[in-house]
Each structure stands twice: as structure tokens, then as C-alpha cells.
Design a protein around this motif. Sequence first.
Motif, short mmCIF file in Angstrom:
data_model
loop_
_atom_site.label_atom_id
_atom_site.label_comp_id
_atom_site.label_asym_id
_atom_site.label_seq_id
_atom_site.Cartn_x
_atom_site.Cartn_y
_atom_site.Cartn_z
N ILE A 13 4.57 -7.26 -4.44
CA ILE A 13 4.43 -6.72 -5.79
C ILE A 13 5.46 -5.62 -5.99
O ILE A 13 5.93 -5.02 -5.03
CB ILE A 13 3.00 -6.17 -6.07
N GLU A 14 5.79 -5.38 -7.25
CA GLU A 14 6.74 -4.33 -7.59
C GLU A 14 6.08 -3.37 -8.58
O GLU A 14 5.52 -3.81 -9.60
CB GLU A 14 8.01 -4.92 -8.21
N ILE A 15 6.12 -2.08 -8.27
CA ILE A 15 5.55 -1.05 -9.14
C ILE A 15 6.61 0.01 -9.35
O ILE A 15 7.05 0.66 -8.39
CB ILE A 15 4.28 -0.42 -8.53
N ASN A 16 7.06 0.16 -10.59
CA ASN A 16 8.09 1.16 -10.91
C ASN A 16 9.32 1.02 -10.03
O ASN A 16 9.90 2.00 -9.57
CB ASN A 16 7.52 2.58 -10.81
N GLY A 17 9.71 -0.24 -9.75
CA GLY A 17 10.90 -0.49 -8.97
C GLY A 17 10.71 -0.45 -7.47
O GLY A 17 11.64 -0.71 -6.72
N THR A 18 9.48 -0.11 -7.00
CA THR A 18 9.20 -0.06 -5.57
C THR A 18 8.50 -1.34 -5.14
O THR A 18 7.53 -1.76 -5.77
CB THR A 18 8.31 1.15 -5.21
N ARG A 19 8.97 -1.96 -4.06
CA ARG A 19 8.40 -3.21 -3.58
C ARG A 19 7.34 -2.93 -2.51
O ARG A 19 7.55 -2.12 -1.62
CB ARG A 19 9.50 -4.09 -2.99
N HIS A 20 6.20 -3.61 -2.64
CA HIS A 20 5.12 -3.53 -1.65
C HIS A 20 4.84 -4.93 -1.13
O HIS A 20 4.38 -5.80 -1.89
CB HIS A 20 3.85 -2.94 -2.28
N GLN A 21 5.14 -5.16 0.15
CA GLN A 21 4.94 -6.47 0.74
C GLN A 21 3.45 -6.77 0.91
O GLN A 21 2.66 -5.88 1.26
CB GLN A 21 5.64 -6.54 2.12
N ILE A 22 3.04 -8.01 0.67
CA ILE A 22 1.67 -8.44 0.91
C ILE A 22 1.66 -9.23 2.21
O ILE A 22 2.10 -10.39 2.25
CB ILE A 22 1.12 -9.29 -0.25
N SER A 23 1.20 -8.62 3.26
CA SER A 23 1.24 -9.25 4.59
C SER A 23 -0.11 -9.77 5.03
O SER A 23 -0.23 -10.33 6.11
CB SER A 23 1.79 -8.25 5.62
N ARG A 24 -1.15 -9.55 4.20
CA ARG A 24 -2.50 -10.02 4.54
C ARG A 24 -3.01 -10.92 3.42
O ARG A 24 -2.46 -10.91 2.32
CB ARG A 24 -3.43 -8.83 4.76
N PRO A 25 -4.09 -11.66 3.68
CA PRO A 25 -4.62 -12.57 2.63
C PRO A 25 -5.08 -11.84 1.38
O PRO A 25 -5.11 -12.43 0.31
CB PRO A 25 -5.79 -13.27 3.33
N THR A 26 -5.47 -10.56 1.51
CA THR A 26 -5.93 -9.81 0.34
C THR A 26 -5.23 -8.46 0.27
O THR A 26 -4.82 -7.90 1.31
CB THR A 26 -7.46 -9.57 0.38
N LEU A 27 -5.08 -7.95 -0.94
CA LEU A 27 -4.45 -6.65 -1.16
C LEU A 27 -5.22 -5.94 -2.25
O LEU A 27 -5.32 -6.43 -3.37
CB LEU A 27 -2.99 -6.81 -1.57
N VAL A 28 -5.79 -4.76 -1.93
CA VAL A 28 -6.58 -4.00 -2.89
C VAL A 28 -5.70 -2.94 -3.54
O VAL A 28 -5.02 -2.17 -2.85
CB VAL A 28 -7.80 -3.34 -2.22
N LEU A 29 -5.72 -2.89 -4.88
CA LEU A 29 -5.00 -1.87 -5.63
C LEU A 29 -6.00 -0.88 -6.21
O LEU A 29 -7.07 -1.29 -6.69
CB LEU A 29 -4.22 -2.50 -6.78
N GLY A 30 -5.69 0.39 -6.15
CA GLY A 30 -6.61 1.39 -6.70
C GLY A 30 -6.09 2.79 -6.56
O GLY A 30 -5.03 3.03 -5.99
N ARG A 31 -6.86 3.75 -7.07
CA ARG A 31 -6.47 5.16 -7.01
C ARG A 31 -6.89 5.82 -5.71
O ARG A 31 -6.39 6.88 -5.35
CB ARG A 31 -7.09 5.90 -8.21
N SER A 32 -7.81 5.19 -4.98
CA SER A 32 -8.30 5.76 -3.73
C SER A 32 -7.23 5.68 -2.63
O SER A 32 -6.41 4.75 -2.61
CB SER A 32 -9.55 5.01 -3.28
N THR A 33 -7.25 6.66 -1.75
CA THR A 33 -6.33 6.63 -0.61
C THR A 33 -6.69 5.51 0.35
O THR A 33 -5.90 5.16 1.22
CB THR A 33 -6.37 7.98 0.14
N GLU A 34 -7.88 4.93 0.21
CA GLU A 34 -8.29 3.83 1.07
C GLU A 34 -7.82 2.48 0.55
O GLU A 34 -7.97 1.46 1.22
CB GLU A 34 -9.82 3.82 1.20
N ALA A 35 -7.27 2.44 -0.67
CA ALA A 35 -6.74 1.18 -1.20
C ALA A 35 -5.49 0.79 -0.43
O ALA A 35 -4.77 1.64 0.11
CB ALA A 35 -6.42 1.33 -2.69
N ASP A 36 -5.19 -0.52 -0.36
CA ASP A 36 -4.00 -0.98 0.36
C ASP A 36 -2.73 -0.47 -0.32
O ASP A 36 -1.76 -0.11 0.34
CB ASP A 36 -3.98 -2.51 0.41
#
Length: 293
Positions: free
Chosen positions: A206-229
Motif C-alpha cells: 500500500i502507498e500512503i502519502n508517497g510512502t510504501r508499506h509492504q504487505i508480507s502477511r495474509p492480513t494487514l490492520v490499519l489504524g491509529r493504534s500503535t498496535e496496528a500493522d
Amino acid sequence: MGVLKKFEQRLEGLVNGTFAKVFKSEVQPVEIAGALQRECDNNATIWNRDRTVVPNDFIVELSTPDFERLSPYSGQLGDELAGMVRDYAKQQRYTFLGPIKVNLEKADDLDTGLYRVRSRTLASSTSQPGPSGPITPMPGAPAPGGAAPAGPRPTGYPSQPPAGAPPMPAAPPPASGARPGGGYGYPQPAAPQRPAAGGARTRHWIEINGTRHQISRPTLVLGRSTEADVRIDDPGVSRRHCEIRTGTPSTIQDLGSTNGIVVDGQHTTRATLRDGSRIVVGSTTVIYRQAEG
């Protein structure tokens, strides 16, 4: 001072008059301003080393209730939004081929609080090449700022080369399962997923504000918590907002968030993802990507 902040300050002087009623609408002018900035970034085209051209003609589609509240002031609001786009382009060193116009339109398929932005590049009869000489597109040059490659615009407001402009390089064929179009376009039917040739592995990110975040697992949690992926620092995003599940096809699921998710312009709780799908959480846009190899 940022362009959006200046825009908000200019609007403050109008709130004590007729604009006061407008701000009760769920769609705020500053939200539209941010969407116009993203539309410029996502459709920026590099013509040569010294010139990057962005759209100059914009249509903001609103739900019926939001349109009825904003339309009486569309002229003044359109002028303010056009001024904001001009300031943002100066900051980013973008150029236009014609005058900047921002118009509001009603869209019956949108719910209150949702909006869609469409754009195109229109050349004025007086536009001239810049001081660097004739404009020559740079083949294969990516859009700046991590912007998504430009694609066909939504039906009814097609993208077209500006009159008198040199031909653009042919775009590469879309990847398997790619979604035609971009920005806040109309949703397209899902393309059938085919097994990767030769056993090639499909990569997801995924790309957020030009920054790429690789998805290396079957699931990826997005959120405001520091525990989110992937943590998104946005007050409109819940602690555990949504979850992306990779597969054939990949999907996104809302996790009971306060503000929900918008996928390719549609408010939903669950949706199928394609390469280039745009996910809006809070005021943040997330671009989903996948590719073989």
C-alpha cells in the motif's frame, strides 16, 4: 505556512456572513481543497526537466443535500478553491496549460458527506511553451510525489490531450486485474484473477502519502493504534480501523470503525481490491497495489 492553512484562514473571514450556513454541511471546503491537491499530484505529467503539467479544470461531485447547501455560494467557493490550487501548484512547481476552474455538480449516487473529484487538462488559446523551449514529454517518466500513473478518466468527463499540445507517449498496457482510471473515479467491474505465470509470486503493498508499506502477511490492520500493522496518525481513523486480506482476490474489511471506509468512491464495510484501488479512511487516502514477480 501550508497552502491548506492559508486557505482555511481566508475562509474564516467569510464564515461570519452567508458562509456560516455552508459549514454545517458534512462536506467541508477544506476537505474538497485537500482532494484537489491529491488530484493534481495523481495526474501530474512531466513534460520536460523544467515543466510538470497538472489539470486545470475540475468538477467536484456532491450528494444532493451537500450540493443544495453549497451551490448558492459555488461561485465564491470555486474562486477560493481555484486560488488554493494555484498556490499549491506554485509550491510544488507545477504548471497549467490554461486558466484554473472549479465547478460543483450534483451526483445522485453519492450519500451525504461523500464527494468525488474529476479533472482534465484544457489548454487556452494563449498558452505558450515555457522559457525552456518547446514542451517534449519524457517517455516513461513517473509522476512526482509517489502519484499513481494517470489512466482513463471517468465516463462523462474524459481526459483528453490539450488542443495544440504535442502527443503524449503511449501508456503501457495495464497489469492483469488493474482498475482503469484513477482519482475519485467511478468503480469498475472486477477483472478475473488469473494464476501467476510460471508460479510467480504476487507482491502486495500500500502507498500512503508517497510512502510504501509492504504487505508480507495474509492480513494487514490499519489504524491509529500503535498496535496496528500500519499506523495512520489521523483523528478520523479508529484505533483498529480496517483490515486488508491478500488473496485471489484481495479484500478489505471494516473493523467496526467510527467513520467507516470508502473504496473507489463507494462507502462500504467490505470490498474487493484491485491494483490501484483507492481506500479513504478518515481524511487519509491509501492506494492498494499488487504486481507479479
